[in-house]
Design an enzyme around this catalytic site. Structure first.
Site, PDB file in Angstrom:
ATOM      1  N   ARG A 244       0.855  -1.183   0.000  1.00  0.00           N
ATOM      2  CA  ARG A 244       0.000   0.000   0.000  1.00  0.00           C
ATOM      3  C   ARG A 244       0.883   1.222   0.000  1.00  0.00           C
ATOM      4  NH1 ARG A 244      -3.774  -2.284  -1.329  1.00  0.00           N
ATOM      5  NH2 ARG A 244      -5.867  -2.444  -0.456  1.00  0.00           N
ATOM      6  N   GLU A 273      -2.189   8.016  -3.743  1.00  0.00           N
ATOM      7  CA  GLU A 273      -2.538   7.659  -5.118  1.00  0.00           C
ATOM      8  C   GLU A 273      -4.007   8.002  -5.412  1.00  0.00           C
ATOM      9  OE1 GLU A 273      -1.603   3.403  -4.647  1.00  0.00           O
ATOM     10  OE2 GLU A 273      -3.723   2.966  -5.006  1.00  0.00           O
ATOM     11  N   HIS A 291      -1.369   0.578  -9.644  1.00  0.00           N
ATOM     12  CA  HIS A 291      -2.109  -0.306  -8.732  1.00  0.00           C
ATOM     13  C   HIS A 291      -2.859  -1.411  -9.498  1.00  0.00           C
ATOM     14  CE1 HIS A 291      -4.017  -0.364  -4.467  1.00  0.00           C
ATOM     15  NE2 HIS A 291      -3.972  -1.580  -4.983  1.00  0.00           N
TER      16      HIS A 291
HETATM   17  C1  8YV Z   1      -7.439  -3.872  -5.616  1.00  0.00           C
HETATM   18  C2  8YV Z   1      -5.788  -4.314  -3.711  1.00  0.00           C
HETATM   19  O1  8YV Z   1      -7.329  -3.807  -6.973  1.00  0.00           O
HETATM   20  O2  8YV Z   1      -6.991  -6.195  -3.003  1.00  0.00           O
HETATM   21  C3  8YV Z   1      -6.337  -5.211  -2.670  1.00  0.00           C
HETATM   22  O3  8YV Z   1      -6.105  -4.950  -1.477  1.00  0.00           O
HETATM   23  O4  8YV Z   1      -5.010  -3.476  -3.426  1.00  0.00           O
HETATM   24  C4  8YV Z   1      -6.158  -4.477  -5.147  1.00  0.00           C
HETATM   25  O5  8YV Z   1      -6.214  -5.831  -5.453  1.00  0.00           O
HETATM   26  C5  8YV Z   1      -7.829  -2.509  -5.135  1.00  0.00           C
HETATM   27  O6  8YV Z   1      -7.763  -2.322  -3.768  1.00  0.00           O
HETATM   28  C6  8YV Z   1      -9.235  -2.190  -5.619  1.00  0.00           C
HETATM   29  O7  8YV Z   1     -10.231  -2.538  -4.722  1.00  0.00           O
END
Ligand code: 8YV
Length: 334
Positions: A244, A273, A291
């Protein structure tokens, strides 16, 4: 639910697969956002006011203020394994069930972690930019020399499901020595399956040729990698962040990259972001992606389907497949 009972009302807060929306419409009175409009917190709260549930993605913030403004809400199903967009304590106190979308994205995300590691160590995007800019005139013995991945030491910070999947790729596929650091040490059998050895964070940073971050974001993991940690790494080392934004101090990283205090970085996530620290955009030795670690069609469908299944199960039988909290029982208005 009896045939005559009104369907629960849900909000699907971001655009999702139309077929998942169609399936949800069989169970719920659905308000959706297929135009993918960027609702601010006030508009989101307004739209959630008459809703019993929500399907969210990682960019939709469920705060204590929003929960206080939306007393009818009973469940938020996140289409993501991470849920730092939720104030989980406030949800629990408000009697709101939270769910995430683990497992279905583990291998896909680990593939991407490895892709970013390979691209970073072998300077794939940097050399592509050079070629596209018409700068490639002659071959040279030292042109875009990077560092080997096979046989190198891989340091993984955060050894949950995705960290373990990356470790297996490194140990079994690339003959790497895998070291890891995690809040708690894995049991011996899991360590053996992953081919990974537990070390403290400082040893990991000093020893690893390639460091990969896969920790969930929390106050405790904020700036896990900052200037002090970057200073421990080898000048030839690479750093990959698929965890993250906020796990890395992006300003400190940009400076370390510019001064070549580490060789290169690969980043799929950023502090604030979709804004990216401007200094990261100007240093050549960083691979930047928006991402997309879980972004294969099959996996994104599975994530959306799991979020939808959690909503259906919750209203049908009061249980969910992948809970992240045990909400406090609270009296609700009918
Ligand atoms: C997602 C992510 O694409 O699952 C997660 O925690 O970071 C990614 O797979 C994003 O958060 C969209 O919901």
């Amino acid at each position: 639910m009896s045939m005559s009972a009104a369907k629960p009302r849900i909000l699907v807060a971001r655009a999702i697969f139309p077929e998942v929306l169609d399936a949800l419409s069989q169970h719920f009175d659905v308000e959706s956002n297929q135009a993918d409009v960027d609702w601010g917190p006030e508009e989101l709260a307004q739209r959630l006011l008459d809703k019993d549930g929500a399907l969210t993605t990682g960019s939709v913030r469920i705060s204590a203020e929003l929960l206080a403004a939306c007393p009818r809400l009973r469940i938020c199903a996140n289409m993501a394994v991470g849920f730092n967009n939720f104030d989980v304590d406030a949800m629990t106190a408000a009697g709101v069930q939270g769910t995430n979308a683990p497992d279905v994205l583990t291998e896909t995300t680990a593939d991407f972690g490895f892709a970013l590691l390979m691209a970073t160590a072998r300077r794939v995007t940097e050399s592509e930019h050079y070629l596209r800019a018409g700068q490639w005139k002659r071959w040279r013995y030292d042109m875009f020399c990077g560092s080997d991945v096979h046989g190198a030491t891989l340091g993984i910070i955060g050894m949950g499901r995705i960290g373990q999947a990356i470790a297996r790729r490194g140990a079994l596929g690339f003959g790497m020595q895998v070291i890891y650091h995690n809040r708690s040490r894995l049991d011996a059998a899991t360590e053996a399956t992953c081919g990974a050895r537990y070390v403290d964070k400082e040893t990991l940073l000093r020893t690893a040729d390639h460091v990969v971050l896969v920790v969930p974001y929390s106050a405790a993991s904020h700036h896990t990698i900052g200037a002090a940690e970057l200073a421990l790494m080898q000048p030839t080392a690479t750093l990959v962040n698929i965890a993250r934004g906020g796990v890395v101090d992006d300003a400190a990283l940009a400076q370390a990259l510019r001064e070549r205090r580490i060789a290169a970085a690969g980043l799929d996530v950023f502090e604030g972001e979709p804004q990216v620290h401007p200094d990261l955009l100007t240093v050549p030795n960083v691979v930047l992606t928006p991402h997309i670690a879980s972004a294969t069609l099959r996996t994104r469908r599975a994530m959306a389907q799991l979020a939808a299944d959690n909503l259906v199960d919750f209203f049908a039988c009061g249980t969910v497949r992948t809970p992240i909290n045990t909400p406090r029982p609270v009296a609700r208005r009918a």
